[in-house]
Design a protein around this motif. Structure first.
Motif, PDB file in Angstrom:
ATOM      1  N   PHE A 161     -15.229  -2.477  -2.020  1.00 24.43           N
ATOM      2  CA  PHE A 161     -15.012  -2.912  -3.404  1.00 24.43           C
ATOM      3  C   PHE A 161     -15.842  -2.059  -4.361  1.00 24.43           C
ATOM      4  O   PHE A 161     -15.333  -1.577  -5.370  1.00 24.43           O
ATOM      5  CB  PHE A 161     -15.374  -4.395  -3.557  1.00 24.43           C
ATOM      6  N   HIS A 162     -17.125  -1.874  -4.045  1.00 25.41           N
ATOM      7  CA  HIS A 162     -17.982  -1.087  -4.926  1.00 25.41           C
ATOM      8  C   HIS A 162     -17.554   0.388  -4.963  1.00 25.41           C
ATOM      9  O   HIS A 162     -17.625   1.029  -6.013  1.00 25.41           O
ATOM     10  CB  HIS A 162     -19.444  -1.231  -4.521  1.00 25.41           C
ATOM     11  N   HIS A 166     -16.460   2.150  -8.343  1.00 23.48           N
ATOM     12  CA  HIS A 166     -17.212   3.327  -8.769  1.00 23.48           C
ATOM     13  C   HIS A 166     -16.314   4.546  -8.875  1.00 23.48           C
ATOM     14  O   HIS A 166     -16.478   5.379  -9.761  1.00 23.48           O
ATOM     15  CB  HIS A 166     -18.348   3.600  -7.788  1.00 23.48           C
ATOM     16  N   ASN A 167     -15.344   4.675  -7.981  1.00 27.17           N
ATOM     17  CA  ASN A 167     -14.475   5.854  -7.944  1.00 27.17           C
ATOM     18  C   ASN A 167     -13.212   5.686  -8.767  1.00 27.17           C
ATOM     19  O   ASN A 167     -12.283   6.466  -8.616  1.00 27.17           O
ATOM     20  CB  ASN A 167     -14.085   6.185  -6.493  1.00 27.17           C
ATOM     21  N   GLY A 168     -13.138   4.676  -9.600  1.00 24.34           N
ATOM     22  CA  GLY A 168     -11.958   4.499 -10.443  1.00 24.34           C
ATOM     23  C   GLY A 168     -10.706   4.204  -9.656  1.00 24.34           C
ATOM     24  O   GLY A 168      -9.684   4.833  -9.875  1.00 24.34           O
ATOM     25  N   GLY A 169     -10.798   3.298  -8.720  1.00 27.13           N
ATOM     26  CA  GLY A 169      -9.642   2.935  -7.914  1.00 27.13           C
ATOM     27  C   GLY A 169      -9.409   3.839  -6.720  1.00 27.13           C
ATOM     28  O   GLY A 169      -8.335   3.875  -6.171  1.00 27.13           O
ATOM     29  N   ARG A 172     -10.943   9.554  -6.810  1.00 32.47           N
ATOM     30  CA  ARG A 172     -11.801  10.715  -6.570  1.00 32.47           C
ATOM     31  C   ARG A 172     -12.109  10.840  -5.091  1.00 32.47           C
ATOM     32  O   ARG A 172     -12.244   9.829  -4.407  1.00 32.47           O
ATOM     33  CB  ARG A 172     -13.109  10.562  -7.347  1.00 32.47           C
ATOM     34  N   PRO A 173     -12.245  12.044  -4.579  1.00 37.52           N
ATOM     35  CA  PRO A 173     -12.549  12.222  -3.159  1.00 37.52           C
ATOM     36  C   PRO A 173     -13.981  11.779  -2.857  1.00 37.52           C
ATOM     37  O   PRO A 173     -14.853  11.879  -3.711  1.00 37.52           O
ATOM     38  CB  PRO A 173     -12.392  13.728  -2.935  1.00 37.52           C
ATOM     39  N   PRO A 174     -14.213  11.257  -1.650  1.00 40.22           N
ATOM     40  CA  PRO A 174     -15.549  10.771  -1.304  1.00 40.22           C
ATOM     41  C   PRO A 174     -16.500  11.942  -1.029  1.00 40.22           C
ATOM     42  O   PRO A 174     -16.158  12.860  -0.287  1.00 40.22           O
ATOM     43  CB  PRO A 174     -15.317   9.949  -0.050  1.00 40.22           C
ATOM     44  N   HIS A 175     -17.652  11.905  -1.644  1.00 34.56           N
ATOM     45  CA  HIS A 175     -18.737  12.863  -1.390  1.00 34.56           C
ATOM     46  C   HIS A 175     -20.036  12.119  -1.545  1.00 34.56           C
ATOM     47  O   HIS A 175     -20.169  11.268  -2.406  1.00 34.56           O
ATOM     48  CB  HIS A 175     -18.693  14.039  -2.369  1.00 34.56           C
TER      49      HIS A 175
END
Length: 176
Positions: A161-162, A166-169, A172-175
């Motif tokens: 959920f967080h 945080h990533n706008g749904g 954005r790719p995870p880093h």
């Protein structure tokens, strides 16, 4: 390519907010992973050690067959969790000096994730075994189910959920 601009494959930009080379990123991620493992590994080893001693208690002989089988499953799960959570040490020894730190971090991270699932299952089955002795079987099952649901919320659903928030749904790719 400037430090901190290469993605995991070295192709796409990596916007981590840090100016670090891929090697520095792997070193940082390895240190983070070790800190995480220290917490989970200690709990796993203490629980597993306790489980090993249970079979030698006089009351063990009086357990019903279901509870004996549940104990065996619990001990096996505990052994598997301990093995998964200590595996990064073996990986590190075998990979050391071979310039494979990013691969080490990825493989060890997967094993730690598996170890956490096995640890949760170990805790759940140990709790069920204990509660079957302390309470009615149906009550034990409900309590164990509630605790396992709580683990799922704390260990999986809240972090996801967080991340999404945080990533706008999740666009954005995870880093890290």
């Amino acid at each position: 390519m400037a430090p901190g601009t290469g993605g995991p494959d070295g192709d796409a930009p990596c916007r981590t907010g840090r100016q670090e080379s891929p090697e520095e990123r792997a070193d940082r991620r390895w240190g983070d992973l070790l800190q995480e493992v220290r917490v989970a590994q200690t709990g796993s080893q203490v629980l597993f050690g306790f489980l090993l001693s249970v079979v030698f208690m006089p009351r063990f002989a009086q357990l019903e067959q279901f509870d004996r089988n549940l104990y065996v499953v619990t001990v096996v799960l505990g052994a598997l969790a301990t093995g998964s959570l200590t595996a990064p040490v073996s990986y590190h020894r075998l990979f050391a000096g071979r310039r494979l730190k990013p691969e080490l971090v990825e493989a060890a991270g997967r094993l730690v994730a598996i170890g956490l699932v096995l640890l949760a299952l170990t805790i759940g089955s140990a709790l069920l075994l204990l509660l079957r002795e302390a309470a009615d079987g149906a009550v034990a099952a409900w309590i164990t189910g509630a605790v396992m649901a709580y683990f799922a919320v704390c260990w999986l659903l809240l972090p996801v959920f967080h991340l999404r928030r945080h990533n706008g749904g999740g666009k954005r790719p995870p880093h890290d």
